[in-house]
Scaffold this active site. Structure first.
Site, short mmCIF file in Angstrom:
data_model
loop_
_atom_site.label_atom_id
_atom_site.label_comp_id
_atom_site.label_asym_id
_atom_site.label_seq_id
_atom_site.Cartn_x
_atom_site.Cartn_y
_atom_site.Cartn_z
N LYS A 1 7.46 1.67 12.31
CA LYS A 1 7.50 2.08 13.72
C LYS A 1 7.84 0.92 14.65
O LYS A 1 8.52 1.11 15.66
CB LYS A 1 6.18 2.71 14.15
N ASP B 1 0.67 -0.79 18.63
CA ASP B 1 1.07 0.13 17.56
C ASP B 1 1.15 1.57 18.08
O ASP B 1 2.09 2.30 17.80
CB ASP B 1 0.05 0.02 16.41
N LYS C 1 4.57 4.14 18.31
CA LYS C 1 4.65 5.52 17.83
C LYS C 1 4.96 6.48 18.98
O LYS C 1 5.75 7.42 18.83
CB LYS C 1 3.34 5.90 17.14
N ILE D 1 0.66 13.36 8.55
CA ILE D 1 0.88 14.53 9.42
C ILE D 1 2.38 14.66 9.67
O ILE D 1 2.99 13.70 10.16
CB ILE D 1 0.16 14.38 10.78
N THR E 1 0.82 -1.21 0.00
CA THR E 1 0.00 0.00 0.00
C THR E 1 0.86 1.26 0.00
O THR E 1 0.74 2.11 -0.88
CB THR E 1 -0.91 0.01 1.25
#
Lengths: 442, 442
Positions: free
Chosen positions: A109, A205, A209, A140, A17
């Site tokens: 990450k 996850d 981060k 972002i 992706t």
């Protein structure tokens, strides 16, 4: 005016992706990027085990290969973009690329949060950069904001909605009153959650981060193991409804903050006043709310995942590497994330038992006179004072929910009080609690 | 690990609000900045006509001077920070500093938006940088975001609340139903508006900032003269109440967007759906909503003014200059904002008459049968179709408001229709209209 156009040759490992999005952006926006920055980005190779599947991007001939080492060992390639995810072989590829003098850009990450020290040390030794803008909050530019935009600030706190899957699930549970399991299944069907959703729904996850953000902000190295992690699997539509009644929304938050010269690092479902800007960030969208001692409150909002948003971050890293040149390590430490580099900043990471915040309790009690008195008595003995109570649906002698909101209390006292309360005969099921972040009280 | 600490010597011209904040941050956070970036920022001189007034910052002896040229001509100074504002002598100081080989950092949006071409050209010639993060949206690192973070994106649109004074006034008008003049006076008393508030309330300051954002995004040079500018002085509490009834909030917006390969550049009060995230940005806070072709929708939020937030932006620019080194112009064009540099991007700026959007009308009509038919007839003849009508407070024969919301229409048609309607005898006062931005219809 006389900017010489410099080329940077890029090889992408992983044509999934994000790899497809990255390739599409480089191919479609190369002219724009060259006009803007004076740098020509050339997509030289893409490696993936599957070179046949149509990704909807027209890749020039000779670019695709099944062998990652054709990229890693190609002397013409300046930047290796690692987009296969997971620990191995991503780590092996990254280290080999650095040893070959390549800069590395990655969205990984999990790898950086758990094996980053080794990788950043190698980058340091080789005087090469690791770009990881894409690893946190997708499109972002939060890594750039934290590292450069807010570089003059002591970061007082970070509150992030940085896992789109969890936010999507909680949003649908909130809007529809639907239970977790049902919404998760639907999210999997729609492609918003993976077949094994553990990392997303268990807060792992988000913790990966947060590890990167906290390291940038506090110079505490990569402290994934010290992040408190709690997912959203136990949240019920009832909790969400009670939260709403009390004026709160429930979000899975990554929290880092300085309290008494120690750092709290925690990921858990959090009740937030519903009129906060971040409380209005719904569906798969991400936002990071950052408070600095100079800048005050700021927030950054956008898509935390997806081919093109994440690709936007990957390509911005490539442009940065092209713009800064090869000596960027001396200019703005590659070793930024190494604990060694930041030794002596004096920050200790606080144990979850030592935090203080407000709490929401949902007790399941047998409906009979004296229950509230019994429970509030135990809370009081543990220095926990009550700010609100909701008692509904009286059914004498049956199990009913009793909702209690506390003032600021110590987590250790909360855990001890719950242990004691759960042993009393008036309690019919394990007590649930949710931490509350509310500036009014905190 | 072996980063050599490099020092950068800074001189500040202008010891007002932002000057004090900048000095405070440099003095208080120097250790933090050095640990983080390996750069030591030394506050060498501050020039201001008033060196006596206490700004609440302990300035070391020998730093203050009344003569800006003691900074500009000091060979030991690397970066000159211009914080006096206005056109002259700021421009003279800036050009002299560049000629002397200094990098320049400034918060002066008015100067850059109107005389920037000359200044950036000089910076180019001298291979020096102009940092202007502080010129737009205070502490929000929006310049870095647009120039670097979103560098891979075609910017499709920008919607900014970038004037805290106007946003404060509109917020209080909305919350209290108070008239503009009264809230303005109160804002002046509280220090949120200047004695001469023209730049803030007439949209000029917003247009200065939009000029810089649009130039970065579209390579159209500094096009301040081509920005359509309309302030908030004619907005009434009645308009705000009708907007609310229709589901909208009124904000002073800076808008830049690409429509049919042309750029719209406009500043005006705008009705926005009240559930948009940016609609919830109230009081003196700023936010910039940016849509890129790759990243999708993003938003950046924070304090747009004030000593410490703006100082945070100033110091981040100083750190960037220290990190990039003297050759940064070759690396990432100093001339970024020069139209010449960006010639041939092919963007034309659209005349306001050519825009298409939705409109809100407040007609003041004599209350008698046939009025709505007459007005809707004229609108229809100008290709304007109505989506909603509010008619209240019937007082036969007297002047009453008639509120009409349109579907998408051309501004030229709107102006012509209003001209015709205002000549008819049923209209008792000049018709007001407010542009509406609503993704549902646009």
């Amino acid at each position: 005016m006389s900017q010489a156009v410099q080329s940077v040759n890029v090889g992408i490992i992983g044509f999934g992706t994000v790899g497809s999005g990255t390739a599409r952006i480089i191919l479609q926006n190369a002219g724009l990027i060259e006009r803007r920055t004076g740098k020509k980005i050339i997509l030289r190779r893409i490696a993936d085990l599957d070179t046949e599947r149509d990704r909807g991007v027209a890749i020039p001939q000779g670019v695709l290969t099944t062998d990652a080492f054709e990229i890693i060992n190609d002397p013409a390639i300046d930047v290796v973009v690692e987009l296969i995810g997971g620990i191995e072989p991503a780590k092996k590829f990254m280290l080999a690329a650095l040893k070959n003098g390549k800069h590395v850009v990655t969205a990984n990450k999990a790898l950086l949060a758990t094996h980053g020290t080794e990788i950043f040390t190698e980058a340091d030794a080789q005087h090469r950069s690791i770009g990881f803008e894409a690893a946190v909050a997708g499109g972002i530019p939060i890594i750039k904001v934290m590292r450069e935009g807010l570089a003059a600030n002591n970061i007082l706190s970070i509150y992030g909605i940085i896992n789109g899957t969890s936010n999507y699930i909680l949003t649908r549970m909130t809007k529809e009153g639907a239970p977790f399991d049902m919404v998760l299944k639907d999210a999997q069907r729609l492609g918003y959650a993976e077949a094994d959703p553990t990392f997303d729904i268990e807060g792992i996850d988000t913790a990966h981060k947060l590890t990167l953000l906290a390291s940038l902000s506090y110079g505490i190295g990569l402290s994934f193991d010290k992040v408190y992690k709690e997912g959203i699997t136990a949240i019920t539509p009832e909790d969400i409804a009670y939260a709403s009644e009390l004026g709160y929304k429930i979000k899975l938050l990554a929290i880092a903050k300085v309290v008494d010269s120690e750092i709290e690092l925690r990921v858990h479902p959090t009740m937030l006043p519903e009129d906060y800007l971040i409380s209005k960030v719904d569906d798969v969208l991400n936002a990071v709310y950052v408070v600095g001692d100079a800048v005050g409150e700021t927030m950054y909002y956008g898509r935390g995942a997806g081919d093109m948003p994440t690709g936007s971050a990957v390509v911005s890293d490539i442009i940065d590497i092209a713009s800064r040149g090869e000596t960027s390590c001396e200019r703005r430490g590659c070793s930024f994330l190494n604990a060694a580099q930041n030794a002596g900043t004096g920050f200790k990471i606080k144990d979850i038992s030592d935090i203080e915040t407000m709490y929401y309790f949902r007790f399941t009690v047998v409906d009979k006179p004296g229950v509230l008195s019994k429970i509030s008595g135990v809370l009081g003995e543990h220095n926990i004072s009550i700010s609100a109570v909701i008692q509904k649906g009286r059914r004498e002698g049956e199990a009913v929910p009793l909702v209690v909101l506390t003032h600021k209390a110590k987590e250790r006292d909360i855990v001890n009080a719950v242990r004691e309360i759960d042993k009393t005969p008036v309690v019919a099921a394990k007590t649930r609690f949710i931490r509350v972040e509310d500036k009014e009280y905190n």
